[in-house]
Design a protein around this motif. Structure first.
Motif, PDB file in Angstrom:
ATOM      1  N   GLY A  16      98.469  71.196 102.831  1.00  0.00           N
ATOM      2  CA  GLY A  16      99.623  71.541 103.510  1.00  0.00           C
ATOM      3  C   GLY A  16      99.952  70.436 104.884  1.00  0.00           C
ATOM      4  O   GLY A  16     101.113  70.456 105.245  1.00  0.00           O
ATOM      5  N   GLY A  17      99.027  69.852 105.236  1.00  0.00           N
ATOM      6  CA  GLY A  17      99.001  69.193 106.726  1.00  0.00           C
ATOM      7  C   GLY A  17     100.099  67.974 106.687  1.00  0.00           C
ATOM      8  O   GLY A  17     100.668  68.025 107.792  1.00  0.00           O
ATOM      9  N   SER A  20     103.649  68.936 106.631  1.00  0.00           N
ATOM     10  CA  SER A  20     103.907  69.558 107.980  1.00  0.00           C
ATOM     11  C   SER A  20     104.005  68.566 109.150  1.00  0.00           C
ATOM     12  O   SER A  20     104.997  68.539 109.904  1.00  0.00           O
ATOM     13  CB  SER A  20     102.974  70.733 108.558  1.00  0.00           C
ATOM     14  OG  SER A  20     102.827  71.810 107.594  1.00  0.00           O
ATOM     15  N   GLY A 218      97.436  75.209 103.807  1.00  0.00           N
ATOM     16  CA  GLY A 218      98.827  75.397 102.713  1.00  0.00           C
ATOM     17  C   GLY A 218      98.160  76.007 101.400  1.00  0.00           C
ATOM     18  O   GLY A 218      99.038  76.424 100.673  1.00  0.00           O
ATOM     19  N   ILE A 243      97.501  85.289 104.538  1.00  0.00           N
ATOM     20  CA  ILE A 243      98.651  84.243 104.218  1.00  0.00           C
ATOM     21  C   ILE A 243      97.937  83.563 102.956  1.00  0.00           C
ATOM     22  O   ILE A 243      96.886  82.733 103.496  1.00  0.00           O
ATOM     23  CB  ILE A 243      99.069  83.401 105.180  1.00  0.00           C
ATOM     24  CG1 ILE A 243      99.981  84.199 106.091  1.00  0.00           C
ATOM     25  CG2 ILE A 243     100.172  82.376 104.648  1.00  0.00           C
ATOM     26  CD1 ILE A 243     100.736  83.741 107.257  1.00  0.00           C
ATOM     27  N   PHE A 268     103.202  81.650 100.319  1.00  0.00           N
ATOM     28  CA  PHE A 268     103.387  80.387 101.309  1.00  0.00           C
ATOM     29  C   PHE A 268     104.689  80.694 102.252  1.00  0.00           C
ATOM     30  O   PHE A 268     105.438  81.174 101.603  1.00  0.00           O
ATOM     31  CB  PHE A 268     103.757  79.182 100.468  1.00  0.00           C
ATOM     32  CG  PHE A 268     103.838  77.888 101.295  1.00  0.00           C
ATOM     33  CD1 PHE A 268     102.543  77.157 101.634  1.00  0.00           C
ATOM     34  CD2 PHE A 268     104.846  77.796 101.956  1.00  0.00           C
ATOM     35  CE1 PHE A 268     102.875  76.041 102.180  1.00  0.00           C
ATOM     36  CE2 PHE A 268     104.853  76.525 102.988  1.00  0.00           C
ATOM     37  CZ  PHE A 268     103.746  75.709 103.088  1.00  0.00           C
ATOM     38  N   VAL A 269     104.376  80.912 103.572  1.00  0.00           N
ATOM     39  CA  VAL A 269     105.427  81.230 104.398  1.00  0.00           C
ATOM     40  C   VAL A 269     106.108  79.960 104.897  1.00  0.00           C
ATOM     41  O   VAL A 269     105.403  79.035 105.188  1.00  0.00           O
ATOM     42  CB  VAL A 269     104.812  82.105 105.494  1.00  0.00           C
ATOM     43  CG1 VAL A 269     104.216  83.441 104.996  1.00  0.00           C
ATOM     44  CG2 VAL A 269     103.725  81.357 106.409  1.00  0.00           C
ATOM     45  N   LYS A 285      90.185  77.953 108.027  1.00  0.00           N
ATOM     46  CA  LYS A 285      89.318  76.785 107.966  1.00  0.00           C
ATOM     47  C   LYS A 285      89.938  75.663 108.943  1.00  0.00           C
ATOM     48  O   LYS A 285      90.946  75.909 109.753  1.00  0.00           O
ATOM     49  CB  LYS A 285      89.578  76.168 106.578  1.00  0.00           C
ATOM     50  CG  LYS A 285      90.828  75.420 106.441  1.00  0.00           C
ATOM     51  CD  LYS A 285      90.872  74.974 104.920  1.00  0.00           C
ATOM     52  CE  LYS A 285      92.093  74.218 104.606  1.00  0.00           C
ATOM     53  NZ  LYS A 285      92.028  72.762 105.456  1.00  0.00           N
ATOM     54  N   GLY A 287      91.367  73.508 109.508  1.00  0.00           N
ATOM     55  CA  GLY A 287      92.717  72.212 109.211  1.00  0.00           C
ATOM     56  C   GLY A 287      93.309  71.750 110.504  1.00  0.00           C
ATOM     57  O   GLY A 287      93.563  72.626 111.626  1.00  0.00           O
ATOM     58  N   PRO A 288      93.538  70.618 110.709  1.00  0.00           N
ATOM     59  CA  PRO A 288      93.949  70.142 111.930  1.00  0.00           C
ATOM     60  C   PRO A 288      95.542  70.507 112.354  1.00  0.00           C
ATOM     61  O   PRO A 288      95.712  70.976 113.461  1.00  0.00           O
ATOM     62  CB  PRO A 288      94.037  68.637 112.085  1.00  0.00           C
ATOM     63  CG  PRO A 288      94.062  68.385 110.705  1.00  0.00           C
ATOM     64  CD  PRO A 288      93.453  69.410 109.896  1.00  0.00           C
ATOM     65  N   GLY A 289      96.283  70.877 111.404  1.00  0.00           N
ATOM     66  CA  GLY A 289      97.795  71.301 111.634  1.00  0.00           C
ATOM     67  C   GLY A 289      97.585  72.843 112.062  1.00  0.00           C
ATOM     68  O   GLY A 289      98.087  73.037 113.142  1.00  0.00           O
ATOM     69  N   THR A 290      96.532  73.656 111.513  1.00  0.00           N
ATOM     70  CA  THR A 290      96.627  75.084 111.647  1.00  0.00           C
ATOM     71  C   THR A 290      96.265  74.971 113.520  1.00  0.00           C
ATOM     72  O   THR A 290      96.433  76.163 114.040  1.00  0.00           O
ATOM     73  CB  THR A 290      95.923  75.863 110.907  1.00  0.00           C
ATOM     74  OG1 THR A 290      96.612  75.739 109.509  1.00  0.00           O
ATOM     75  CG2 THR A 290      95.922  77.324 110.993  1.00  0.00           C
ATOM     76  N   GLU A 293      98.697  74.132 115.756  1.00  0.00           N
ATOM     77  CA  GLU A 293      99.648  75.142 115.882  1.00  0.00           C
ATOM     78  C   GLU A 293      99.139  76.467 116.766  1.00  0.00           C
ATOM     79  O   GLU A 293      99.899  77.098 117.665  1.00  0.00           O
ATOM     80  CB  GLU A 293     100.284  75.568 114.485  1.00  0.00           C
ATOM     81  CG  GLU A 293     101.059  74.480 113.671  1.00  0.00           C
ATOM     82  CD  GLU A 293     100.955  74.715 112.266  1.00  0.00           C
ATOM     83  OE1 GLU A 293     101.569  73.783 111.564  1.00  0.00           O
ATOM     84  OE2 GLU A 293     100.845  75.506 111.776  1.00  0.00           O
TER      85      GLU A 293
END
Ligand code: UDP
Length: 405
Positions: A16-17, A20, A218, A243, A268-269, A285, A287-290, A293
């Motif tokens: 998902g990153g 985003s 994602g 989620i 998926f939100v 996990k 993930g760089p995006g999460t 954020e």
């Protein structure tokens, strides 16, 4: 009124990153320069790669889920000059022609890539079609980025950390072409002044209960179900939000379970900032995006796993920055949560303070400013005469899923 300038963001829905990041940059440009740019997100792999490579976004989740070790081996085996150059050849062969046609068709004023497989051929394709549009790469891995991210021909390379800048240097990029700006996240993470209790109430949660947020990128990857079970069995006075992302099977399984504690299950939100602001701890996990954020929301981070190779460095980043820790098994995770929620334990408070200090919630706006400066510099020296192509070479391509902002 002058026509807005066409900006293409090259991405792919592997995880998902990338989407985003692309959306964050599009939002940044729209906020900082209203009406100056029209941004299109282009999934080069799904829309432009040769068959069967155009199905990579569909293979990605099963592949990384069932062969994490193999994925890690592939990452390490290809993270050298020779293998990187082979990957560049292959990706150019697979998607280069379609992208070149697309660029001819669009004549964008600026091209940005947020995916390592798409970083090497766009700049050359632009020059071949006579365009002098700048090409920018945005590296989203926080720490140990694969060398495939770094293209020496790019006009600008934007990275999230000093460590990523160091790798860029090792890959031969001139310092002047590399900027450390931070990982771009969506502007809705900038904060709305609500307290945690207010944010919980807005999400339909109990405002008074401590809240744990469990996510797996994602695609809803990792042992989310087992972790949720282990947490529920602690019978701590908490509420859990899980989620599941695009993992519909997981969402169904979670929804069909009877829980010992209040559990809210979501698919998926599109309002991740609300869920993060409502929570006291995120389990995710690496993930760089999460991660980025969560920092923006001052949220302590319990890493439940990582994709070997591309996410290993993100674990180092979280642990050495003092914003969280890694616990691999559901039992370890449940034990850690119990310990950190014990009255008098200040672990989560310390991590939260540090997370806020480290966050770069305005990165997308800063990147937008850098991109605009680059385009303006190009406007000062216009493209050479004769760059326009004969009409018969303007082959129309259909990309129905392109997203306009
Ligand atoms: N995300 C989202 N809705 C969901 C699950 C995830 O918007 O239901 C977003 C999340 O906020 C983050 C991205 O998907 O921006 C996941 O990126 P990350 O780099 O953490 O992991 P990836 O999915 O790329 O492996």
């Amino acid at each position: 009124m002058t026509e807005p300038l066409d900006v293409l963001i090259l991405m792919s829905d592997t995880g998902g990153g990338h989407r985003s990041v692309a959306e964050a940059i599009a939002e940044g440009l729209a906020r900082e320069f209203p009406d100056r740019y029209a941004v299109t997100l282009f999934d080069v792999i799904a829309r432009g790669a040769l068959f069967p490579f155009n199905h990579i976004p569909e293979w990605y989740l099963p592949f990384v889920t069932f062969s994490e070790t193999l994925w890690g081996l592939l990452f390490r085996a290809t993270n050298n000059r020779l293998m990187t150059s082979c990957l560049i050849q292959v990706s150019t062969w697979v998607a280069g022609r379609a992208l070149e046609k697309y660029l001819r068709e669009r004549s964008p004023a600026l091209v940005v890539s947020v995916h390592p497989l798409l970083n090497h051929f766009p700049r050359r394709a632009l020059r071949r079609i006579g365009s002098r549009a700048p090409f920018v790469t945005i590296v989203t891995d926080l720490f140990d980025a694969h060398r495939l991210w770094f293209d020496r021909a790019a006009d600008l390379c934007i990275v999230a950390t000093d460590r990523a800048r160091e790798i860029a240097r090792q890959c031969g990029l001139a310092d002047a072409r590399v900027r450390v700006v931070g990982h771009p996240i969506r502007l809705s993470f900038l904060g709305d002044g609500r307290t945690r209790a207010e944010a919980r109430a807005a999400c339909g949660l109990d405002p008074a209960r401590r809240t744990i947020l469990l996510v797996g990128g994602g695609e809803g990857m990792g042992a989310l179900y087992e972790i949720a079970r282990a947490l529920a069995q602690t019978r701590l006075p908490i509420q859990l939000v899980v989620i599941a992302g695009r993992n519909a099977a997981l969402q169904r399984k979670l929804a069909a379970t009877t829980w010992e504690i209040p559990v809210r299950v979501e698919g998926f939100v599109t309002n991740m900032p609300d869920w993060m602001r409502a929570s006291d701890l995120i389990i995710t996990k690496a993930g760089p995006g999460t991660i980025s954020e969560a920092l923006a929301c001052g949220l302590p981070i319990l890493l439940s796993g990582f994709l070997p190779g591309q996410e290993s460095g993100n674990v180092t980043f979280v642990e050495t920055s003092g914003v969280g820790a890694l616990r691999r098994t559901p039992d370890e995770i449940a034990r850690a949560v119990r310990e950190w929620l014990t009255p008098g334990d200040d672990t989560l408070a310390r991590w939260s303070t540090r997370a806020r200090a480290l966050a770069r919630p305005r990165a997308a706006l800063e990147i937008a400013a850098q991109l605009d400066a680059l385009v303006r510099a190009g406007e000062v020296s216009p493209p050479p005469a004769g760059a326009t192509l004969p009409a018969d070479e303007r082959l129309p391509l259909e990309f129905p899923d392109d997203r306009k902002f």
